[in-house]
Scaffold this motif. Structure first.
Motif, mmCIF file in Angstrom:
data_model
loop_
_atom_site.group_PDB
_atom_site.id
_atom_site.type_symbol
_atom_site.label_atom_id
_atom_site.label_comp_id
_atom_site.label_asym_id
_atom_site.label_seq_id
_atom_site.Cartn_x
_atom_site.Cartn_y
_atom_site.Cartn_z
ATOM 1 N N THR A 1 0.835 -1.204 0.000
ATOM 2 C CA THR A 1 0.000 0.000 0.000
ATOM 3 C C THR A 1 0.869 1.252 0.000
ATOM 4 N N PRO A 2 0.301 2.366 -0.455
ATOM 5 C CA PRO A 2 1.036 3.634 -0.354
ATOM 6 C C PRO A 2 1.225 4.030 1.111
ATOM 7 N N ALA A 3 2.009 5.064 1.321
ATOM 8 C CA ALA A 3 2.245 5.589 2.671
ATOM 9 C C ALA A 3 1.486 6.890 2.839
ATOM 10 N N GLY A 4 1.074 7.189 4.080
ATOM 11 C CA GLY A 4 0.404 8.458 4.323
ATOM 12 C C GLY A 4 0.210 8.715 5.803
ATOM 13 N N PHE A 5 0.192 9.984 6.180
ATOM 14 C CA PHE A 5 -0.079 10.342 7.571
ATOM 15 C C PHE A 5 -0.715 11.729 7.623
ATOM 16 N N ALA A 6 -1.516 11.967 8.664
ATOM 17 C CA ALA A 6 -2.144 13.267 8.884
ATOM 18 C C ALA A 6 -1.107 14.240 9.430
ATOM 19 N N CYS A 7 -1.139 15.466 8.933
ATOM 20 C CA CYS A 7 -0.123 16.452 9.304
ATOM 21 C C CYS A 7 -0.741 17.841 9.359
ATOM 22 N N GLN A 8 -0.605 18.521 10.500
ATOM 23 C CA GLN A 8 -1.097 19.888 10.592
ATOM 24 C C GLN A 8 0.031 20.912 10.603
ATOM 25 N N SER A 9 1.270 20.436 10.665
ATOM 26 C CA SER A 9 2.409 21.363 10.669
ATOM 27 C C SER A 9 2.962 21.491 9.253
ATOM 28 N N PHE A 10 2.208 22.178 8.413
ATOM 29 C CA PHE A 10 2.552 22.367 7.004
ATOM 30 C C PHE A 10 2.605 23.858 6.711
ATOM 31 N N SER A 11 3.510 24.264 5.823
ATOM 32 C CA SER A 11 3.660 25.681 5.522
ATOM 33 C C SER A 11 4.282 25.878 4.144
ATOM 34 N N SER A 12 3.911 26.977 3.488
ATOM 35 C CA SER A 12 4.675 27.402 2.317
ATOM 36 C C SER A 12 6.001 27.963 2.829
ATOM 37 N N LEU A 13 7.038 27.882 2.004
ATOM 38 C CA LEU A 13 8.365 28.289 2.467
ATOM 39 C C LEU A 13 9.031 29.290 1.537
ATOM 40 N N SER A 14 9.004 29.035 0.229
ATOM 41 C CA SER A 14 9.736 29.878 -0.710
ATOM 42 C C SER A 14 9.005 29.918 -2.045
ATOM 43 N N LEU A 15 9.055 31.095 -2.682
ATOM 44 C CA LEU A 15 8.469 31.249 -4.008
ATOM 45 C C LEU A 15 9.488 30.922 -5.094
ATOM 46 N N GLU A 16 10.725 31.345 -4.900
ATOM 47 C CA GLU A 16 11.794 31.093 -5.867
ATOM 48 C C GLU A 16 12.993 30.482 -5.169
ATOM 49 N N PRO A 17 13.234 29.187 -5.250
ATOM 50 C CA PRO A 17 12.426 28.191 -5.939
ATOM 51 C C PRO A 17 11.161 27.879 -5.133
ATOM 52 N N PRO A 18 10.169 27.227 -5.752
ATOM 53 C CA PRO A 18 8.936 26.916 -5.021
ATOM 54 C C PRO A 18 9.169 25.788 -4.013
ATOM 55 N N LEU A 19 9.125 26.143 -2.724
ATOM 56 C CA LEU A 19 9.384 25.178 -1.660
ATOM 57 C C LEU A 19 8.259 25.230 -0.635
ATOM 58 N N ILE A 20 7.963 24.070 -0.056
ATOM 59 C CA ILE A 20 7.034 23.981 1.081
ATOM 60 C C ILE A 20 7.770 23.228 2.190
ATOM 61 N N ALA A 21 7.179 23.197 3.376
ATOM 62 C CA ALA A 21 7.784 22.461 4.485
ATOM 63 C C ALA A 21 6.694 21.824 5.330
ATOM 64 N N PHE A 22 7.015 20.678 5.919
ATOM 65 C CA PHE A 22 6.151 20.095 6.937
ATOM 66 C C PHE A 22 7.036 19.471 7.996
ATOM 67 N N MET A 23 6.475 19.284 9.185
ATOM 68 C CA MET A 23 7.211 18.679 10.284
ATOM 69 C C MET A 23 6.611 17.317 10.603
#
Length: 197
Positions: A70-92
């Motif tokens: 099966t695929p992997a997955g988990f619930a996460c509320q610590s998510f954020s956009s990080l950078s526009l150039e380059p396009p980056l996001i972050a989660f904990m």
């Protein structure tokens, strides 16, 4: 002396000859906070106070790896956009997570931003050890092949860009390869003071 006067004085100074070189100040030494320097904060009080900050709720998914059913997955509320150039996001993610090693091995993931009607879906991905994808509709995200869950507010398809340590969590930085929104009229699922809102 106004702005014009200060500018004129600066021009006169610069024309008066070669000014003496100015030595740069030494850069401060970067270091981690020592154990003996931490302010005593009760963990329950920490959780209670920071629970005042409402967050969006996501499910981070990755495709099944070799030998995985099966695929992997988990619930996460610590998510954020990080950078526009380059396009980056972050989660904990917690260091003790059993799902994170599977996502790390895949090297790719999709962040699924949940809408208000998806609280039960979030709860099913917050448990450990169960088949989280049983009965869940999804297709493959275009860049990574990670599960893109049906009915989500938005999705962000990423490759793992960097991983940093942060206390008892890891800070995962993802480079965005594709993204979109499928339910423009829906409202986001929020988590505030221990409850979905």
């Amino acid at each position: 002396m106004g702005h014009a006067g200060a500018a004129a004085a600066a021009v006169r100074y610069l024309r008066s000859g070669t000014p003496a070189p100015v030595e740069a100040l030494p850069r401060p030494e970067l270091r981690c906070v020592g154990e003996d320097e931490r302010a005593p904060v009760d963990p329950a009080e920490f959780r209670r106070v920071l629970g005042s900050f409402a967050t969006g709720v996501t499910i981070v998914t990755a495709p099944a790896g070799p030998g995985e059913d099966t695929p992997a997955g988990f619930a996460c509320q610590s998510f954020s956009s990080l950078s526009l150039e380059p396009p980056l996001i972050a989660f904990m993610v917690g260091r003790t997570s059993t799902t994170w090693p599977r996502i790390a091995r895949a090297g790719v993931f999709c962040v699924n931003v949940l809408s208000t009607g998806q609280g039960e879906l979030c709860r099913s991905f917050a448990v450990s050890g169960a088949d989280k994808f049983s009965g869940v509709a999804y297709d493959a995200a275009p860049a990574s092949g990670s599960p893109r869950l049906a009915g989500v507010l938005a999705w962000i398809d990423c490759t793992v860009h960097a991983v940093h340590t942060g206390g008892d969590h890891l800070i995962v930085v993802g480079r965005v390869e594709a993204l979109g929104t499928d339910a423009a009229e829906a409202e986001p699922l929020l988590f505030h003071r221990g409850r979905f809102r």
